[in-house]
Motif scaffolding. Structure first.
Motif, PDB file in Angstrom:
ATOM      1  N   ALA A   5      16.928  -9.197  -2.657  1.00  0.00           N
ATOM      2  CA  ALA A   5      16.098 -10.195  -2.499  1.00  0.00           C
ATOM      3  C   ALA A   5      15.129  -9.310  -3.166  1.00  0.00           C
ATOM      4  N   PRO A   6      14.386  -9.319  -4.239  1.00  0.00           N
ATOM      5  CA  PRO A   6      14.578 -10.859  -4.537  1.00  0.00           C
ATOM      6  C   PRO A   6      15.402 -10.984  -5.685  1.00  0.00           C
ATOM      7  N   GLY A   7      16.055 -10.117  -5.951  1.00  0.00           N
ATOM      8  CA  GLY A   7      17.471  -9.531  -7.209  1.00  0.00           C
ATOM      9  C   GLY A   7      16.766  -9.133  -8.343  1.00  0.00           C
ATOM     10  N   THR A   8      15.917  -8.786  -8.380  1.00  0.00           N
ATOM     11  CA  THR A   8      14.776  -8.387  -9.924  1.00  0.00           C
ATOM     12  C   THR A   8      15.775  -7.389 -10.391  1.00  0.00           C
ATOM     13  N   PRO A   9      15.888  -7.608 -11.746  1.00  0.00           N
ATOM     14  CA  PRO A   9      16.127  -6.313 -12.820  1.00  0.00           C
ATOM     15  C   PRO A   9      15.243  -5.108 -12.614  1.00  0.00           C
ATOM     16  N   ASP A  10      15.660  -3.923 -11.793  1.00  0.00           N
ATOM     17  CA  ASP A  10      15.220  -2.975 -11.720  1.00  0.00           C
ATOM     18  C   ASP A  10      15.556  -1.843 -12.444  1.00  0.00           C
ATOM     19  N   PRO A  11      15.419  -1.007 -13.689  1.00  0.00           N
ATOM     20  CA  PRO A  11      17.217   0.380 -14.057  1.00  0.00           C
ATOM     21  C   PRO A  11      16.899   1.567 -13.259  1.00  0.00           C
ATOM     22  N   TYR A  12      15.411   1.870 -12.536  1.00  0.00           N
ATOM     23  CA  TYR A  12      14.901   2.608 -12.063  1.00  0.00           C
ATOM     24  C   TYR A  12      14.995   3.410 -11.413  1.00  0.00           C
ATOM     25  N   MET A  13      14.732   1.860 -10.357  1.00  0.00           N
ATOM     26  CA  MET A  13      15.036   2.411  -8.928  1.00  0.00           C
ATOM     27  C   MET A  13      13.809   2.980  -8.993  1.00  0.00           C
ATOM     28  N   LEU A  14      12.885   2.577  -8.634  1.00  0.00           N
ATOM     29  CA  LEU A  14      11.514   2.232  -8.479  1.00  0.00           C
ATOM     30  C   LEU A  14      11.362   0.704  -7.534  1.00  0.00           C
ATOM     31  N   PHE A  15      11.773   0.197  -7.290  1.00  0.00           N
ATOM     32  CA  PHE A  15      11.323  -1.225  -6.209  1.00  0.00           C
ATOM     33  C   PHE A  15      12.431  -0.713  -4.531  1.00  0.00           C
ATOM     34  N   ASP A  16      11.769  -1.121  -3.797  1.00  0.00           N
ATOM     35  CA  ASP A  16      12.234  -1.256  -2.753  1.00  0.00           C
ATOM     36  C   ASP A  16      12.862  -3.653  -2.480  1.00  0.00           C
ATOM     37  N   GLN A  17      14.206  -3.742  -2.698  1.00  0.00           N
ATOM     38  CA  GLN A  17      14.768  -4.866  -2.374  1.00  0.00           C
ATOM     39  C   GLN A  17      15.480  -5.056  -1.347  1.00  0.00           C
ATOM     40  N   GLU A  18      15.340  -6.389  -0.591  1.00  0.00           N
ATOM     41  CA  GLU A  18      16.245  -6.491   0.627  1.00  0.00           C
ATOM     42  C   GLU A  18      17.929  -6.487   0.288  1.00  0.00           C
ATOM     43  N   VAL A  19      18.274  -6.019   1.257  1.00  0.00           N
ATOM     44  CA  VAL A  19      20.287  -6.176   0.831  1.00  0.00           C
ATOM     45  C   VAL A  19      20.087  -7.919   1.456  1.00  0.00           C
ATOM     46  N   ARG A  20      20.940  -8.665   1.124  1.00  0.00           N
ATOM     47  CA  ARG A  20      21.253 -10.091   1.553  1.00  0.00           C
ATOM     48  C   ARG A  20      22.486  -9.778   2.992  1.00  0.00           C
ATOM     49  N   PRO A  21      21.427 -10.981   3.759  1.00  0.00           N
ATOM     50  CA  PRO A  21      21.981 -10.473   5.445  1.00  0.00           C
ATOM     51  C   PRO A  21      24.222 -10.583   4.675  1.00  0.00           C
ATOM     52  N   GLU A  22      24.436 -11.524   4.135  1.00  0.00           N
ATOM     53  CA  GLU A  22      25.800 -11.066   3.990  1.00  0.00           C
ATOM     54  C   GLU A  22      26.655 -10.532   3.186  1.00  0.00           C
ATOM     55  N   TRP A  23      25.882  -9.454   2.804  1.00  0.00           N
ATOM     56  CA  TRP A  23      26.506  -8.033   2.344  1.00  0.00           C
ATOM     57  C   TRP A  23      26.010  -6.982   3.014  1.00  0.00           C
ATOM     58  N   GLN A  24      25.673  -6.872   3.507  1.00  0.00           N
ATOM     59  CA  GLN A  24      24.543  -5.938   4.860  1.00  0.00           C
ATOM     60  C   GLN A  24      26.359  -5.523   5.484  1.00  0.00           C
ATOM     61  N   GLU A  25      27.404  -6.063   5.485  1.00  0.00           N
ATOM     62  CA  GLU A  25      28.538  -5.527   6.196  1.00  0.00           C
ATOM     63  C   GLU A  25      29.365  -4.871   4.815  1.00  0.00           C
ATOM     64  N   LYS A  26      29.486  -5.568   3.788  1.00  0.00           N
ATOM     65  CA  LYS A  26      30.516  -5.096   3.118  1.00  0.00           C
ATOM     66  C   LYS A  26      29.821  -4.184   2.242  1.00  0.00           C
ATOM     67  N   VAL A  27      28.674  -3.532   1.813  1.00  0.00           N
ATOM     68  CA  VAL A  27      28.241  -2.193   1.955  1.00  0.00           C
ATOM     69  C   VAL A  27      27.036  -1.330   2.484  1.00  0.00           C
ATOM     70  N   PRO A  28      27.872  -1.076   3.706  1.00  0.00           N
ATOM     71  CA  PRO A  28      26.791  -0.537   4.281  1.00  0.00           C
ATOM     72  C   PRO A  28      26.131   0.824   4.234  1.00  0.00           C
ATOM     73  N   ALA A  29      27.046   1.580   3.724  1.00  0.00           N
ATOM     74  CA  ALA A  29      26.587   2.740   3.048  1.00  0.00           C
ATOM     75  C   ALA A  29      25.216   2.849   1.886  1.00  0.00           C
ATOM     76  N   ILE A  30      24.439   1.968   1.950  1.00  0.00           N
ATOM     77  CA  ILE A  30      23.318   2.013   0.723  1.00  0.00           C
ATOM     78  C   ILE A  30      22.334   1.175   1.449  1.00  0.00           C
ATOM     79  N   CYS A  31      23.043   0.534   2.695  1.00  0.00           N
ATOM     80  CA  CYS A  31      21.622  -0.215   3.397  1.00  0.00           C
ATOM     81  C   CYS A  31      20.692   0.613   4.391  1.00  0.00           C
TER      82      CYS A  31
END
Length: 548
Positions: free
Chosen positions: A447-473
């Motif tokens: 969230a907000p789930g915006t296309p960001d091709p250059y790693m230049l914005f912060d986004q929230e990891v949706r709660p239901e995915w935090q346990e699935k991909v813990p390495a990037i949280c």
């Protein structure tokens, strides 16, 4: 017109534009495992890079040097050193025309220099979608040794107006104030201070904003600004680096944080500066009143993904653009773009993210064995092995972020992968690992789930995915996302697509492939000599170390 831009000082680089098309933009740190922030001391590198792409120095119509406000000693093609005069850091004495050229020469070579800030502003606009559509845009430039200055570019008249500073703190204020507190209170020398802001931004997640601390910082800033500018809002002539250093020194002396933990104080410094930036930007744009709804962010401070997120979320404008090279990694290209703006032709730059140096051919070291491997097979290897792999492919990406061509990729499903990657790279434990995600799936995971091709914005990891991909949280539940669509890079997208079909996970961990303190690996042999991961994929071949 053929334009060659050169930055001689720290983060040195060379860029070439031919009739509005970027041929290459190469930073010195990305050659031969050079140290990060490598400068240019011998102009022979300019000749060598031009020759590599089929050009001669005589072919160049405009040689342009990035300004730095002082002279710089260089060797002209290996001979005796010559003093080269450079344009000022931000502006001159005659007027505030950001695109005023400073013509000069050394030996028999004529060149033009533009102010350093002009290069940042020009690179941001010329690379933007606004330039392609010939639209006006605001451009906010905040660099280490300068105030955050807002400019407005009118595409119809090709005029850049100085709207004014949005507040009166230098970019250096971020790490100067944070260095009051551990773990950043140990002495550190230039140019390593350039790496501090990114580390501080990562460490912010360890603390929480303290309202008393933020209020105290606001009060301190107001008191200091009144001391330095007793007559109120200063004119542009008063916004010198000396004034900024004075403000920073007074804030440094007055900083007091009794009863507040170092972690919370660092988070509060971050919050104070970010909110001051957003509030000042909103006020400046509303006061200017032109109604332009485009904004470019550039300068070293545009690498702060959390501030970028806050600016985008504030609703001040409709569209925010940040190039993948907002810091001095883009200054050689930027100073060439100044000439592009002064040229009678189109003002938009035709460019590609992967316009850095090509891989250098090298032979495999003994003990490493290579075999053909498609992108889909690479995805299967990571899924089956659960291990990281160095990926070296094609030409390097522009700017400081690895975007899949000079990367270490790894599955994000293991809870210890972040620790493992930080250990492999010799980085602090608090440093996050970024996700590389399919663009068409990003809104499902973030969230907000915006296309960001250059790693230049912060986004929230949706709660239901935090346990699935813990390495990037990260600790605060956020991630610095890179989105990838099939039109962005077919190889990277194919790897992500194949990995999702096997695992159900549309992302991978992505961090840069390099020696600690150096730029990206220039060849496969360098990655083998480093040898901290069991496999290296390069141009269709997977190299594995015997015994792993």
């Amino acid at each position: 017109m053929i334009i060659c831009g050169v930055k001689l000082t720290h983060d040195g680089g060379v860029a070439l534009i031919d009739d509005g098309r970027l041929i290459f933009s190469i930073e010195m740190e990305k050659l031969a495992n050079n140290p990060r922030h490598q400068s240019i001391d011998d102009m022979q590198i300019v000749v060598d890079l031009l020759a590599e792409y089929g050009y001669r120095l005589e072919d160049v119509d405009r040689l342009v040097l990035d300004g730095w406000g002082r002279t710089h000693m260089v060797k002209p093609w290996g001979a005796q050193e010559v003093l080269v005069e450079l344009a000022p850091y931000r502006r001159g004495l005659l007027d505030n025309n950001l695109l005023r050229p400073y013509p000069s020469r050394f030996l028999d070579l004529e060149y033009t220099s533009y102010p350093h800030y002009a290069g940042h502003v020009a690179s941001a606009y010329c690379s933007s979608p606004f330039a392609q559509r010939q639209e006006p845009s605001y451009i906010l430039c905040w660099d280490g040794a300068m105030f955050p200055v807002l400019y407005h570019y009118d595409a119809a008249t090709n005029v850049i107006d100085n709207v004014g500073a949005v507040h009166y703190m230098l970019g250096d204020t971020y790490h100067i104030l944070a260095q009051h507190f551990p773990p950043f209170d140990a002495p550190i020398e230039w140019p390593h201070t350039l790496d501090l802001p990114g580390k501080i931004m990562a460490y912010v997640a360890y603390g929480n904003r303290d309202e008393k601390a933020v209020d105290a910082l606001r009060t301190l800033y107001s008191e200091v600004a009144r001391k330095v500018f007793p007559d109120g809002r200063p004119t542009d002539n008063h916004l010198t680096e000396a004034a900024g250093r004075h403000i920073m020194s007074l804030m440094d002396e007055g900083l007091n944080a009794p009863g507040i933990s170092p972690e919370d104080m660092i988070a509060s410094v971050h919050a104070f500066l970010g909110e001051t930036l957003v509030d000042g930007l909103r006020a400046a744009i509303e006061t200017d009143g032109r109604g332009t709804r485009n904004l470019c962010l550039v300068g070293g401070c545009a690498l702060n993904i959390k501030w970028n997120r806050d600016i985008r979320a504030a609703g001040i404008v409709d569209r925010v653009w940040i190039p993948p090279f907002p810091n001095d990694a883009g200054s050689a290209l930027g100073t060439a773009c100044c000439e592009l703006l002064n040229w009678t032709g189109p003002k938009h730059l035709e460019w590609d993210t992967y316009a850095g140096p090509a891989l250098v051919e090298s032979e495999a070291l003994p003990g490493w064995h290579g075999h053909p491997c498609t992108p889909a097979q690479l995805a299967a290897w990571m899924h089956e092995m659960g291990d990281p792999v160095v990926v070296l492919y094609g030409r390097a990406e522009l700017g400081p972020r690895a975007l899949g061509h000079r990367s270490i990729l790894a599955p994000a499903v293991a809870s210890d992968m972040k620790h493992r990657l930080n250990e492999i790279k010799g980085r602090e434990a608090y440093r996050p690992v970024a996700p590389m995600c399919r663009e068409d799936r990003v809104s499902e995971l973030f969230a907000p789930g915006t296309p960001d091709p250059y790693m230049l914005f912060d986004q929230e990891v949706r709660p239901e995915w935090q346990e699935k991909v813990p390495a990037i949280c990260h600790l605060d539940g956020t991630a610095r996302v890179q989105t990838v669509g099939p039109e962005d890079d077919s190889f990277v997208y194919e790897v992500l697509d194949a990995y999702e079909r096997l695992s159900g996970i549309p992302l991978l961990c992505n961090t840069s492939a390099n020696h600690k303190g150096s730029g990206f690996f220039p060849d496969v042999r360098s990655a083998m000599e480093w040898g901290r991961v069991p496999a290296i994929w390069s141009d269709g071949v997977l190299y594995e170390r015997a015994g792993d």
